[in-house]
Structure formats: structure tokens, C-alpha cells
Design a protein around this motif. Structure first.
Motif, mmCIF file in Angstrom:
data_model
loop_
_atom_site.group_PDB
_atom_site.id
_atom_site.type_symbol
_atom_site.label_atom_id
_atom_site.label_comp_id
_atom_site.label_asym_id
_atom_site.label_seq_id
_atom_site.Cartn_x
_atom_site.Cartn_y
_atom_site.Cartn_z
ATOM 1 N N UNK A 158 0.847 -1.110 0.081
ATOM 2 C CA UNK A 158 0.071 -0.009 -0.005
ATOM 3 C C UNK A 158 0.842 1.325 0.006
ATOM 4 N N UNK A 159 2.065 1.236 0.438
ATOM 5 C CA UNK A 159 2.769 2.158 0.408
ATOM 6 C C UNK A 159 4.348 1.840 0.201
ATOM 7 N N UNK A 160 5.047 2.886 -0.004
ATOM 8 C CA UNK A 160 6.680 2.831 -0.188
ATOM 9 C C UNK A 160 7.314 2.852 1.082
ATOM 10 N N UNK A 161 6.721 2.896 2.284
ATOM 11 C CA UNK A 161 7.291 2.927 3.540
ATOM 12 C C UNK A 161 7.040 1.513 4.510
ATOM 13 N N UNK A 162 7.960 1.609 5.462
ATOM 14 C CA UNK A 162 7.745 0.491 6.406
ATOM 15 C C UNK A 162 7.345 1.232 7.639
ATOM 16 N N UNK A 163 6.600 0.442 8.554
ATOM 17 C CA UNK A 163 6.200 0.872 9.753
ATOM 18 C C UNK A 163 6.850 -0.151 10.763
ATOM 19 N N UNK A 164 8.034 0.250 11.344
ATOM 20 C CA UNK A 164 8.739 -0.486 12.310
ATOM 21 C C UNK A 164 9.254 0.198 13.562
ATOM 22 N N UNK A 165 10.430 -0.507 14.129
ATOM 23 C CA UNK A 165 11.147 0.168 15.066
ATOM 24 C C UNK A 165 12.364 -0.138 15.004
ATOM 25 N N UNK A 166 13.383 0.557 15.615
ATOM 26 C CA UNK A 166 14.647 0.590 15.932
ATOM 27 C C UNK A 166 14.790 0.134 17.254
ATOM 28 N N UNK A 167 15.531 -0.863 17.406
ATOM 29 C CA UNK A 167 15.905 -1.626 18.873
ATOM 30 C C UNK A 167 17.420 -1.740 19.262
ATOM 31 N N UNK A 168 17.897 -1.054 20.137
ATOM 32 C CA UNK A 168 19.210 -1.177 20.621
ATOM 33 C C UNK A 168 19.352 -2.402 21.472
ATOM 34 N N UNK A 169 20.367 -3.297 21.143
ATOM 35 C CA UNK A 169 20.830 -4.232 21.979
ATOM 36 C C UNK A 169 21.926 -4.211 22.444
ATOM 37 N N UNK A 170 22.271 -4.387 23.898
ATOM 38 C CA UNK A 170 23.627 -4.212 24.530
ATOM 39 C C UNK A 170 24.380 -5.133 24.306
ATOM 40 N N UNK A 171 24.352 -6.418 23.883
ATOM 41 C CA UNK A 171 25.359 -7.298 23.197
ATOM 42 C C UNK A 171 24.618 -8.434 22.614
#
Length: 464
Positions: free
Chosen positions: A196-209
Motif C-alpha cells: 500500500x505504500x513505499x514506507x515501512x512501519x517499524x522500530x529501531x531496537x538497541x541491543x547491548x550485546x
């Protein structure tokens, strides 16, 4: 018969003799290069000479898979016509020289996207099948070839065979991931994905190790169709393998901000800087790579952050930098990608990351992904975790990578041939247990081993 001889003469009389490399710019190769515009011209090239031949697409394989030193190369980029499309089913028929970038340019405005895409869109579909390329959705959707219903393959005799999971099925399985060694893919049928679009709905997740990164991947499975992590190969001890995951699904209209929802299949133009010259060898060293990694990690929040990504930044972050391979200097670089089965992935990642950290050969660009099921006889992916690394060509690098090979092999893993430039033949054979089945299928299509490459000879893939 006279028409055939005229075709052979016109097609075979004009090779361009030139130096070639893969995208890693190592190794260097010298070949006669043909660039046919028609299938008949290609057929004449294939059948006119007994010397070795390999097909080449956009030249984005990193190592020597599309090189054929002192032999013939056929450039397929002119065979790039789109032939038919059914919007109701998403089925596209096109020639093998069409690139993923061309697919997106034509079909994104119509609400369709390739079902699987690697980390660059500047690759041909024929090359993508030959390498059985994977993407950020492999854990759910497997490789690109899993969405190919059939292809036409020109074998060594010049005959064209339709290959699918029902017709010439063993040749289909041998060609997918077969690195162009069973013949030349001419046309293919691919099922595109409706979006439906040229975009992604998501998240950035920082992982410490690395443990937090794996845990984040496992959590992401249930919700997100696409997932990928940048991983820091210079960190150690408690921060070993610290990462930033980007996860997402193609955004539906109700998930887009109002300004984007007004024209959802069009993204804003992006700057496209160019690396104008080869960077000096000292520019990439353990200190600069460590500083770069620290900045990347620090730029992301400690808690997951909702993000709307445009498709270019999510799938193709490096494509926006033209000639980015020049940052590694004149000697080029080796891209190393390996995969471990699920039960060995964590231990394998820890072992390799610790070894890299101690070596101070930190990779400037390192990527972690999760794989799912796979089928091709020589396909690289298997269920588990895969790590991709870039190393500048420096003294001792090849021996260092030999030691990494041994670590990967002992845990049942393997190395990706589309990125390889230096794997040893005995290691290759141990990593790819279906080699005998693949050789049998190749022998039917190419009994005289007419299709070969620098990679196939180095690895001893085809019996003399």
C-alpha cells in the motif's frame, strides 16, 4: 544454416577484451566480454566456441563468481525487457537482465514490490536467481527464488529448457544458487508483492550485546516481516556483539502520517553522494572503525523507538552512496558471510566476534540476520543466524579468514559463494553436502563443462 553462420559471425566477432572485478574489487580478472542484444546472438556465443563461458549481470557479486579469467564472459544487461504482467496475480514475466531497481521504478507506483530483495537493488534478476539471494524477510519468506515460478535456461547445446518445480525440477534446483554454472537464465516468471505504500512501519531496537540481539530477533518474529541488525564487531566483553535492529512491515495507509499518506507510493528524493576516488589504505583502521561503531550505537535510544522508514533507507542504505566500494582503497575488500544452524548460532557468533575483536580487524560494515528454510542444492541460507562482514584487503587477511572458516565449519555452518573470493576447495565441499547431486544435474545440462568461472575452478566445483 547460412543464417546461423551469419549470426555466429556477428555475435562472436566483436568481444571486448577488458579487466573485470567483482564489487569487492578483488581479485582482478581479464576476459573477452560479449554483450548480446538478442537471444539468437546469445545462442551463437554459447555454441560457437569450446572455451569456458560464464554469464554476468550487473557485476555486484563481491568476489569471483562472475569472473572467468582468460576466458569468455557474456554480459546480459541488454537482455532486460519486461514482457508481461498480471496485476490480479502479481505475476511478472521478464528477461533476466532486468534489475531490481528497474522493477521498483516501474512497479512501486502501481503498488507492487519485489517479494525478496538483497541489500542492493542494482542486481539483475538472473544473477539473483543464480546466487539465490536472500533478504531481510528470509525467516518468513525464504529467498527470491522461492517466489520464482519458472525460468527459461539456455544450456550448453544452445537448447532452451523451461525449468520449474514441476518441469526439469532437478535442473531448477541446481540452477537456483548454482552460480550460473548450469546455463544462462533468459526469462523468468516472478510473483511480485502488493504493497500500500513505499514506507515501512517499524522500530529501531538497541541491543547491548549478542544475547540481547538474538532475544530481540526472536521476539520480532511474531510481529515483523523484515528484520536486520547492524552489529559492532569491535566491542568486547559484556558489550560483545552490541547491535541496533531495524524491524518493520510495509506500512498500510492507516499507519502513515497524513503528509505521507497523501502520496504513499512515492518517496522523497534522497541525496546521492559519490566516493570520487580510492580512499588511502590508512583511512580504515581499527581506531576509525571503532569510533564509527561507537557513534552509530550512541545515536540510537536505549528503548525501542517507533519509526517510519522509507524503503530505500530500510533496504538499501549503501545504494545512496555511489561507488562506496572505493572507501576500501585500491586493494579492494573481501566480504565474508557465513551462517550457522540454530543450535550453533549463538556459540558460533560469540566465537567469531571474539576472534575479530582480538584481531583488531574490525569490520566497517557488519550485518546480522535470521534465516528460515531453504531448498536449492547449493543455496547458501539455512535456518539459523547469518553474519556478513567487510574486511579491507590487508596482509594476513586471507589466512585470518581461513581460521574463521574452520570455526564456521566445525559448527555445521557455511560461507556464501556469491560473496566469496578465497574459500578453499576442501572447505567448500565440506560445507555444501549436496555438491554431488548438483554435479549430476549440471552434467546433464553441460556435459563438457562449458560453463565455468574463476570461482568454480578455484573451488573445484566441476570435475575435470
Amino acid at each position: 544454416m547460412s543464417d546461423r553462420r551469419e549470426c555466429e559471425s556477428s555475435a562472436t566477432a566483436k568481444p571486448r577484451h577488458a579487466l573485470l572485478t567483482g564489487w569487492g574489487r578483488y581479485p582482478l580478472s581479464e576476459s573477452d566480454i560479449y554483450r548480446p542484444e538478442k537471444i539468437a546472438e546469445l545462442q551463437a556465443v554459447v555454441t560457437a566456441d569450446a572455451t569456458s563461458l560464464i554469464a554476468r549481470g550487473a557485476g555486484r557479486a563481491y568476489g569471483d563468481a562472475a569472473l572467468n579469467d582468460q576466458n569468455r564472459v557474456v554480459d546480459l544487461t541488454r537482455l532486460n525487457r519486461m514482457l508481461a504482467f498480471d496485476a490480479a496475480t502479481g505475476l511478472l514475466r521478464c528477461e533476466a537482465g532486468v534489475t531490481i531497481a528497474e522493477l521498483i521504478d516501474v512497479f512501486m507506483p502501481r503498488g507492487f514490490f519485489p517479494p525478496v530483495t538483497p541489500g542492493t537493488r542494482f542486481v539483475t534478476l538472473g544473477g539473483s536467481i543464480a546466487a539465490d539471494v536472500h533478504g531481510k524477510n528470509h525467516h518468513r519468506d525464504s529467498s527470491l527464488a522461492s517466489h520464482v515460478t519458472s525460468f527459461d535456461l539456455m544450456i550448453a547445446s544452445g537448447e532452451v529448457l523451461r525449468c520449474s518445480r514441476e518441469e526439469n525440477a532437478e535442473l531448477f534446483r541446481a540452477t537456483v544458487g548454482g552460480m550460473g554454472l548450469t546455463g544462462v537464465i533468459l526469462e523468468l516468471e516472478l510473483r511480485m508483492r502488493r504493497v500500500e505504500s513505499a514506507y515501512l512501519d517499524g522500530e529501531s531496537i538497541r541491543a547491548g550485546n549478542i544475547d540481547a540481539a538474538i532475544e530481540a530477533f526472536e521476539r520480532a518474529d511474531a510481529e515483523w516481516g523484515y528484520s536486520v541488525a547492524w552489529i559492532d564487531c569491535n566491542s568486547g566483553k559484556a558489550a560483545l556483539g552490541r547491535s541496533v535492529l531495524n524491524v518493520g512491515n510495509f506500512a498500510t495507509l492507516d499507519r502513515l502520517p497524513r503528509n505521507l499518506a497523501q502520496d504513499p507510493l512515492v518517496t522523497r528524493p534522497r541525496l546521492s553522494p559519490i566516493v570520487p576516488f580510492d580512499m588511502p589504505g590508512f583511512a580504515l583502521n581499527s581506531l576509525t572503525v571503532k569510533a564509527f561503531n561507537a557513534v552509530i550505537y550512541a545515536l540510537h535510544r536505549e528503548t525501542a523507538a517507533h519509526t517510519i522508514f522509507d524503503y530505500e533507507s530500510f533496504f538499501y542504505p549503501l545504494d545512496s552512496i555511489r561507488n562506496w566500494n572505493r572507501i576500501y582503497g585500491k586493494r579492494g575488500f573481501v566480504q565474508y558471510q557465513c551462517v550457522w544452524p540454530p543450535d550453533e548460532s549463538r556459540a558460533g557468533l560469540v566465537e567469531v566476534l571474539e576472534t575479530i575483536s582480538r584481531s583488531r580487524r574490525g569490520s566497517f560494515l557488519a550485518v546480522l540476520k535470521k534465516f528460515g528454510a531453504q531448498d536449492g542444492l547449493l543455496s547458501f541460507p539455512m535456518p539459523g543466524y547469518t553474519l556478513a562482514l567487510d574486511f579491507p584487503m590487508t596482509d594476513g587477511l586471507l589466512e585470518f579468514l581461513d581460521s574463521i572458516d574452520a570455526m564456521v565449519l566445525k559448527r555445521g555452518g557455511r560461507v556464501y559463494l556469491a560473496k566469496d573470493a578465497r574459500l578453499a576447495p576442501e572447505t567448500f565441499r565440506a560445507m555444501y553436502p549436496n555438491l554431488d547431486k548438483w554435479q549430476a544435474a549440471k552434467a546433464v545440462a553441460d556435459p563438457d563443462n562449458r560453463f565455468s568461472s574463476s570461482l568454480s575452478r578455484r573451488l573445484g566445483m566441476c570435475p575435470a
